[in-house]
Design an enzyme around this catalytic site. Structure first.
Site, mmCIF file in Angstrom:
data_model
loop_
_atom_site.group_PDB
_atom_site.id
_atom_site.type_symbol
_atom_site.label_atom_id
_atom_site.label_comp_id
_atom_site.label_asym_id
_atom_site.label_seq_id
_atom_site.Cartn_x
_atom_site.Cartn_y
_atom_site.Cartn_z
ATOM 1 N N HIS A 122 13.799 0.747 22.330
ATOM 2 C CA HIS A 122 14.406 2.066 22.167
ATOM 3 C C HIS A 122 13.548 2.684 21.303
ATOM 4 O O HIS A 122 12.490 2.234 20.592
ATOM 5 C CB HIS A 122 15.555 1.471 21.068
ATOM 6 N N ASP A 199 14.866 -6.333 17.273
ATOM 7 C CA ASP A 199 15.915 -5.205 16.903
ATOM 8 C C ASP A 199 17.243 -5.912 17.706
ATOM 9 O O ASP A 199 17.452 -6.125 18.755
ATOM 10 C CB ASP A 199 15.353 -4.052 17.836
ATOM 11 N N GLN A 202 21.939 -4.233 19.707
ATOM 12 C CA GLN A 202 22.612 -4.511 20.889
ATOM 13 C C GLN A 202 23.215 -5.879 21.163
ATOM 14 O O GLN A 202 23.779 -6.150 22.070
ATOM 15 C CB GLN A 202 22.195 -4.087 22.064
ATOM 16 N N LYS A 225 27.795 -0.070 15.399
ATOM 17 C CA LYS A 225 27.809 -0.777 16.814
ATOM 18 C C LYS A 225 28.782 -1.916 16.934
ATOM 19 O O LYS A 225 28.841 -2.609 17.873
ATOM 20 C CB LYS A 225 26.528 -0.864 17.218
ATOM 21 N N CYS A 363 17.468 7.204 24.622
ATOM 22 C CA CYS A 363 16.314 6.853 23.642
ATOM 23 C C CYS A 363 15.299 6.017 24.322
ATOM 24 O O CYS A 363 14.989 5.147 23.174
ATOM 25 C CB CYS A 363 16.896 6.659 22.401
HETATM 26 N N1 PMP Z 1 17.864 -0.099 18.995
HETATM 27 C C1 PMP Z 1 18.441 -0.285 19.977
HETATM 28 C C2 PMP Z 1 18.455 -1.294 21.116
HETATM 29 C C3 PMP Z 1 19.721 0.435 20.205
HETATM 30 O O1 PMP Z 1 20.344 0.473 21.259
HETATM 31 C C4 PMP Z 1 19.827 1.678 19.115
HETATM 32 C C5 PMP Z 1 21.096 2.744 19.059
HETATM 33 N N2 PMP Z 1 21.442 3.184 20.527
HETATM 34 C C6 PMP Z 1 18.966 1.680 18.016
HETATM 35 C C7 PMP Z 1 17.933 0.736 17.905
HETATM 36 C C8 PMP Z 1 19.268 2.594 17.014
HETATM 37 O O2 PMP Z 1 20.249 2.251 15.961
HETATM 38 P P1 PMP Z 1 20.827 3.526 14.848
HETATM 39 O O3 PMP Z 1 20.982 4.689 15.663
HETATM 40 O O4 PMP Z 1 22.149 2.996 14.646
HETATM 41 O O5 PMP Z 1 19.852 3.308 13.888
#
Ligand code: PMP
Length: 404
Positions: A122, A199, A202, A225, A363
């Site tokens: 991401h 990270d 997910q 999430k 993203c």
């Molecule tokens: N890493 C991953 C794999 C994600 O899916 C996301 C959110 N789509 C993020 C980081 C960022 O999370 P947040 O916007 O809640 O900080």
């Protein structure tokens, strides 16, 4: 045992309609809906306990502090960290990764040092390091993926050298659904004396994670999430690392004593929590964790895996269906394209049928470039989704396909 209609009653939003059609919410990878217990805990706390936490001598402040620190213990237990000193409340995964990039980068990295990331990251796990790259001249080394969307572990092992300082990888891809073998990857990194940041944005909503079993050095996730409130997340860090990192932001809470000549910093985890924390959201996060724990992460996992298998099977009926991400270990995320129908058209038309999916690059622009596409349609499941909803999705996709 897993009473889905009873579970759905806990989530009021799921019974609303959009465009006069029942909502089918399949954008859980972006954010999940909230059960009543979570929302009610926020209202209750504002109405009956609200006071700033820590150092307050009065009753409310002490009660609010107990709630906030109790939530930290709930998080610790949920991810099996050794101590609450290792649980830092942040605004979410993004802030947690930025904290590590900034503080670890400051303490342990210099020009020419390397961070290993992967092609499926991401943006938050790419750009945070690029900001450090601009400040310090570090280098990013990238683990490539196979066409099925799995990491090339043979290449991963070859990326280590004497300049490798950190590995920063996603546990589960938000686009491909791939579950990466982080435990083995951490063992490999440790064999080279290199720490690992995972990270977990997910992974935490879908299956149990165990910091001590994974042996990871840092782990980031977001409350929103995992059925919790927005604006709260967690950075787990091993105490021996956190102790050696400089603070992230300066301000109240993170200090022991301040003078114009010399300031000393607070103990863990407060050293990394400058300013008033979101003590109401931390309560909401703890309620969300209690909620999923009561259902059982193993049961949630089994339910979502069954849904994912069913969805892949049914979606394969659609002519021209192309799945993006077919890893053997796959989570409840399905990215797809149908024929040459643009993802935005598919998403917009599904929306008018009441089906909320996500479209675009998610993203993860470097991943899109690797796959030679500019976006996908993504359906992502949560503990409250049903096979009937999958049927609505599939019928919707077929209907859209016929239009083109
Ligand atoms: N890493 C991953 C794999 C994600 O899916 C996301 C959110 N789509 C993020 C980081 C960022 O999370 P947040 O916007 O809640 O900080």
């Amino acid at each position: 045992m897993y009473d889905i209609s009873k579970i759905r009653e806990d989530f009021p939003i799921l019974s609303r309609e959009v465009y006069g059609k029942p909502l089918v919410y399949l954008d859980n990878g972006a954010t999940t809906q909230k059960p009543k217990v979570v929302v009610e805990s926020l209202v209750d706390e504002y109405y009956s306990v609200n006071a700033n936490v820590h150092r307050g001598v009065h009753f409310l402040s002490q009660q609010a502090t107990e709630l906030h620190e109790g939530s930290r213990e709930t998080v610790r237990r949920f991810i099996n960290a050794r101590s609450t000193s290792e649980i830092i409340f942040t605004r979410g995964t993004t802030e947690s990764i930025n904290l590590v990039a900034s503080c670890f980068g400051e303490a342990f990295m210099k020009e020419g040092d390397e961070v290993i990331v992967s092609e499926m990251e991401h943006h938050s796990n790419i750009v945070s390091w690029q900001l450090l790259q601009a400040r310090k001249g570090i280098r990013l080394r990238v683990i490539p993926i196979t066409d099925a969307g799995e990491l090339r572990l043979d290449v991963y092992e070859q990326l280590f050298n004497e300049r490798t300082r950190l590995v920063s990888i996603t546990h589960v891809s938000n686009v491909l659904g791939t579950v990466n073998p982080v435990r083995d990857m951490i063992a490999t990194a440790h064999a080279h004396g290199v720490p690992v940041l995972v990270d977990g944005a997910q992974s935490t909503p879908h299956f149990a994670v165990d910091m001590q079993a994974l042996d990871c050095d840092f782990f980031a996730f977001s409350g929103h999430k995992i059925y919790g409130p927005t604006g709260i997340g967690v950075l787990y860090g091993k105490e021996e690392w956190l102790d050696r990192l400089p603070p992230y932001m300066g301000g109240g809470e993170m200090i022991k004593n301040v003078s114009f000549e010399h300031t000393t910093f607070n103990e863990l985890p407060y050293k990394f929590e400058a300013g008033t924390p979101d003590y109401v959201a931390s309560t909401g996060l703890a309620k969300a964790i209690d909620y999923v724990s009561a259902l059982g992460m193993d049961k949630i996992y089994a339910h979502e895996q069954e849904l994912t298998r069913y969805a892949m099977q049914r979606m394969a009926e659609v002519e021209g269906m192309r799945f993006i991400g077919t890893a053997a270990e796959k989570d409840a995320v399905i990215s797809f394209l149908v024929g040459d129908i643009h993802h935005l058209d598919m998403g917009t038309l599904l929306d008018h049928l009441g089906v909320a999916v996500r479209t675009g690059h998610h993203c993860a622009e470097p991943l899109m470039r690797r796959l030679g596409i500019d976006g996908t349609v993504r359906a992502s499941f949560a503990l409250y989704n049903t096979k009937e909803e999958v049927d609505v999705l599939v019928e919707g996709i077929k209907r859209v396909s016929r239009m083109f």
